[in-house]
Design a protein around this motif. Structure first.
Motif, PDB file in Angstrom:
ATOM      1  N   ALA A  77     -29.430  32.560 -40.434  1.00 23.47           N
ATOM      2  CA  ALA A  77     -30.608  32.158 -39.669  1.00 23.47           C
ATOM      3  C   ALA A  77     -30.435  32.489 -38.174  1.00 23.47           C
ATOM      4  O   ALA A  77     -31.345  33.021 -37.530  1.00 23.47           O
ATOM      5  N   ALA A  78     -29.254  32.159 -37.638  1.00 26.68           N
ATOM      6  CA  ALA A  78     -29.002  32.423 -36.221  1.00 26.68           C
ATOM      7  C   ALA A  78     -29.066  33.917 -35.914  1.00 26.68           C
ATOM      8  O   ALA A  78     -29.640  34.347 -34.907  1.00 26.68           O
ATOM      9  N   ARG A  79     -28.482  34.715 -36.791  1.00 27.31           N
ATOM     10  CA  ARG A  79     -28.454  36.166 -36.560  1.00 27.31           C
ATOM     11  C   ARG A  79     -29.848  36.779 -36.729  1.00 27.31           C
ATOM     12  O   ARG A  79     -30.175  37.778 -36.078  1.00 27.31           O
TER      13      ARG A  79
ATOM     14  N   LEU B 223     -31.483  36.145 -33.408  1.00 22.55           N
ATOM     15  CA  LEU B 223     -30.878  37.001 -32.376  1.00 22.55           C
ATOM     16  C   LEU B 223     -31.038  38.497 -32.673  1.00 22.55           C
ATOM     17  O   LEU B 223     -30.556  39.341 -31.914  1.00 22.55           O
ATOM     18  N   GLU B 224     -31.676  38.800 -33.826  1.00 18.11           N
ATOM     19  CA  GLU B 224     -31.901  40.187 -34.252  1.00 18.11           C
ATOM     20  C   GLU B 224     -30.590  40.952 -34.404  1.00 18.11           C
ATOM     21  O   GLU B 224     -30.468  42.112 -34.018  1.00 18.11           O
ATOM     22  N   LEU B 225     -29.605  40.263 -34.961  1.00 16.75           N
ATOM     23  CA  LEU B 225     -28.318  40.878 -35.289  1.00 16.75           C
ATOM     24  C   LEU B 225     -28.270  41.168 -36.785  1.00 16.75           C
ATOM     25  O   LEU B 225     -28.957  40.513 -37.577  1.00 16.75           O
ATOM     26  N   PRO B 226     -27.463  42.146 -37.225  1.00 16.13           N
ATOM     27  CA  PRO B 226     -27.364  42.430 -38.663  1.00 16.13           C
ATOM     28  C   PRO B 226     -26.758  41.254 -39.421  1.00 16.13           C
ATOM     29  O   PRO B 226     -25.991  40.461 -38.875  1.00 16.13           O
ATOM     30  N   GLU B 227     -27.129  41.140 -40.693  1.00 19.99           N
ATOM     31  CA  GLU B 227     -26.628  40.044 -41.520  1.00 19.99           C
ATOM     32  C   GLU B 227     -25.133  40.192 -41.780  1.00 19.99           C
ATOM     33  O   GLU B 227     -24.613  41.310 -41.861  1.00 19.99           O
TER      34      GLU B 227
ATOM     35  N   ALA C 131     -15.319  41.317 -36.307  1.00 20.41           N
ATOM     36  CA  ALA C 131     -16.613  41.769 -35.793  1.00 20.41           C
ATOM     37  C   ALA C 131     -17.430  40.590 -35.270  1.00 20.41           C
ATOM     38  O   ALA C 131     -18.093  40.680 -34.219  1.00 20.41           O
ATOM     39  N   LEU C 132     -17.374  39.477 -35.965  1.00 21.52           N
ATOM     40  CA  LEU C 132     -18.088  38.279 -35.521  1.00 21.52           C
ATOM     41  C   LEU C 132     -17.528  37.770 -34.190  1.00 21.52           C
ATOM     42  O   LEU C 132     -18.278  37.373 -33.293  1.00 21.52           O
ATOM     43  N   LYS C 133     -16.203  37.759 -34.070  1.00 25.90           N
ATOM     44  CA  LYS C 133     -15.563  37.271 -32.845  1.00 25.90           C
ATOM     45  C   LYS C 133     -15.942  38.154 -31.650  1.00 25.90           C
ATOM     46  O   LYS C 133     -16.166  37.687 -30.539  1.00 25.90           O
TER      47      LYS C 133
END
Length: 310
Positions: free
Chosen positions: A230-232, A235-239, A304-306
């Motif tokens: 949901a957050a991504r 923020l329009e980030l890839p899943e 990648a998340l970090k």
């Protein structure tokens, strides 16, 4: 919006969720048979066959060849200790009869119901047993099987003791015991994707036990995955793609696989995770390698998340 209202969702919220789904995809109670791992069965006793040899041999069969061994099982089942029933759970019994209740109605009742032996010939010896317990494949990998017709309200230690009397299940590993209780949950494989996102309305995510995951750790894991997704999205980030070989990925795949026809809530277990490419006989060593493979796979996701968070 993330909906995480739990297995005892209020009537008012239940009605609103049902309206949102616009389909009868909500369940009021959970009446599920025990599930065992395929590699824990005794295949010297268990055999594969379909009734009257019609269709594919989709079931494993556990035969009671003599009346004496069947009666011993029947008596143990009739005298086993059940869990106390709460007032709001009585409607479960009206909709789905527990196997111990069926047994209490007479010695032969099960033999004319789920333990009916007619047409189930053992191909190894041409015999028809006195009674037969059938196991149905529960996942695509054929690593899990459920006991057909064995929805039950017996206490879990009693299930292990009594169902261990079934030929071939003496050393069976139970990844889920039979349950019968009030439990609001979605038919998630028809509704959610692996990111716990509602397919028909991408603004909504579901999390927790109502998605069909069982247990505190599993519910927290589903909340983590739904929250990240949901957050991504905002923020329009890839899943985030949790690999199938991880516990998170396997659990997400289980609740989102539309090929599952008889969906029941499930704890995470090794049977849901893709097997290793090499066969390892010792269970402890095999599970350790599956865990190591999962951690290695997560190494490709977490850095990648970090970096993004930094």
């Amino acid at each position: 919006v993330i909906v995480a209202s739990g297995p005892l969702t209020s009537d008012a919220l239940f009605a609103d969720i049902k309206k949102l789904l616009q389909a009868d995809y909500l369940h009021f109670f959970d009446a599920a048979a025990p599930i065992v791992t395929a590699d824990s069965l005794d295949y010297d006793k268990v055999y594969r066959a379909s009734r009257y040899d019609k269709g594919g041999a989709d079931y494993l069969n556990c035969p009671f060849y003599t009346k004496e061994e069947y009666v011993a099982f029947w008596e143990a089942l009739c005298n086993a200790e059940s869990a106390p029933v709460k007032d709001f759970e009585h409607d479960v019994f009206e909709a789905c009869m527990p196997i111990e209740e069926m047994a209490a109605r007479g010695e032969d009742t099960m033999r004319f119901g789920p333990l009916k032996p007619v047409g189930l010939i053992d191909p190894r010896n041409g015999k028809e047993a006195y009674a037969v317990v059938q196991l149905r494949q529960d996942n695509a990998a054929a690593s899990l099987y459920n006991l057909v017709g064995f929805q039950t309200h017996l206490k879990w230690p009693e299930q292990r003791r009594v169902f261990g009397m079934i030929p071939g299940l003496e050393n069976a590993e139970f990844v889920r015991f039979g349950v019968m209780h009030k439990n609001t949950y979605l038919n998630s494989p028809q509704l959610l994707d692996k990111h716990f996102n509602l397919r028909s309305n991408k603004r909504f995510y579901f999390a927790g036990q109502m998605t069909g995951v069982e247990g505190y750790v599993e519910s927290a894991a589903s909340g983590l995955m739904a929250g990240l997704a949901a957050a991504r999205a905002v923020l329009e980030l890839p899943e985030v793609e949790f690999p199938d070989v991880t516990a998170h990925g396997a659990l997400a795949n289980y609740i989102s696989n539309p090929a599952i026809e008889n969906f029941q809530p499930m704890n995470i277990n090794f049977g849901l995770i893709p097997p290793l490419t090499v066969r390892i006989r010792k269970k402890k060593e095999k599970n350790a390698q599956i865990a190591a493979r999962a951690l290695e796979a997560l190494d490709g996701v977490l850095p990648a998340l970090k970096t993004e968070q930094a």
